[in-house]
Scaffold this active site. Structure first.
Site, PDB file in Angstrom:
ATOM      1  CE  LYS A 181      -3.951   1.061   2.225  1.00  0.00           C
ATOM      2  NZ  LYS A 181      -5.037   0.696   3.699  1.00  0.00           N
TER       3      LYS A 181
HETATM    4  O1  G3P Z   1      -7.753   1.565   5.627  1.00  0.00           O
HETATM    5  C1  G3P Z   1      -8.145   2.994   4.857  1.00  0.00           C
HETATM    6  C2  G3P Z   1      -9.363   2.769   5.408  1.00  0.00           C
HETATM    7  O2  G3P Z   1     -10.949   1.780   5.479  1.00  0.00           O
HETATM    8  C3  G3P Z   1     -10.121   4.060   6.712  1.00  0.00           C
HETATM    9  O3  G3P Z   1     -11.004   4.752   6.916  1.00  0.00           O
HETATM   10  O4  G3P Z   1     -12.939   5.430   8.727  1.00  0.00           O
HETATM   11  O5  G3P Z   1     -10.407   5.613   8.654  1.00  0.00           O
HETATM   12  O6  G3P Z   1     -11.330   6.799   7.382  1.00  0.00           O
HETATM   13  P1  G3P Z   1     -12.041   5.859   8.209  1.00  0.00           P
END
Ligand code: G3P
Length: 218
Positions: A83
């Site tokens: 990533k």
């Molecule tokens: O892994 C990346 C993403 O899904 C993060 O989500 O909820 O932290 O914006 P969030």
């Protein structure tokens, strides 16, 4: 549509993997910090549980550092997807790692122009963050629609749209209606997907009526 689980919590991954419906896992540095675990160890454990793609994020921000870290992460298991952030350095590292047959998930995508660059850099996945756009008053799903439309216009764009920062089942359903390839879902949202009060009520009624017949199947 493929379902990835967005967590570094190995117990949650094992539990959801038992459904047979999980195609992969995504992690990020915040999720690793939340797990309290050693990064390389936890990625190794996840790869042993889930045979599909497991995204592991680099910490470096310069192209050489990202390439070196990406290669190290790829050594953990064949199903590791590196990533990388959607920056110029990240895109350069994406091209370099992709040229060595290492799969890349370009993350932190917040605009259609960024998604075009990810596709041109040969990324296996691009991760647009819908919830974080919603958080600033922009409909994150509009971005997914734009990327789906753009990618369909160009048959040479092979990058898969991995919808990230999903906060609720509506995000997932809207992504599916738009034809996004993958949704990465936090465990709490994954568990909500099956819930419907009419299903619970229906099961309860059918059990009661079945018992009133006094019959048995086995
Ligand atoms: O892994 C990346 C993403 O899904 C993060 O989500 O909820 O932290 O914006 P969030």
């Amino acid at each position: 549509m493929q379902f990835f689980i967005d967590t570094a919590d190995i117990a949650a991954i094992k539990e959801l993997n038992e459904t047979g419906l999980i195609d992969g896992v995504t992690t990020n540095p915040s999720l690793i910090a939340k797990s309290g675990r050693n990064f390389l160890e936890v990625i190794g454990e996840i790869c042993a549980v889930v045979k599909g793609p497991v995204s592991a994020e680099v910490a470096a921000t310069d192209v050489d550092g990202m390439i070196k870290e990406g290669k190290r992460l790829h050594l953990i298991a064949n199903n590791v997807v590196v990533k990388l952030p959607l920056t110029w350095d990240g895109l350069k590292a994406c091209r370099a790692l992709t040229a060595e047959n290492i799969k890349v998930n370009v993350t932190l995508c917040f605009s259609a122009s960024q998604a075009i660059l990810a596709a041109k850099a040969g990324a296996t996945y691009v991760s647009p963050f819908v919830g974080r756009l919603d958080d600033i008053g922009v409909d994150g799903m509009d971005l997914i629609q734009d990327i789906c439309t753009i990618y369909k216009n160009y048959s040479d764009f092979k990058t898969k749209i991995l919808v990230a920062s999903i906060r609720n089942p509506v995000h997932l359903v809207r992504a599916a209606l738009m034809g996004a390839h993958v949704a990465t879902i936090p465990p709490n949202v994954a568990k909500q997907l099956v819930n419907h009060p009419l299903t619970d009520k229906g099961v309860e009624t059918f059990i009661k009526d079945w018992q009133s017949t006094g019959q048995k199947i086995l």
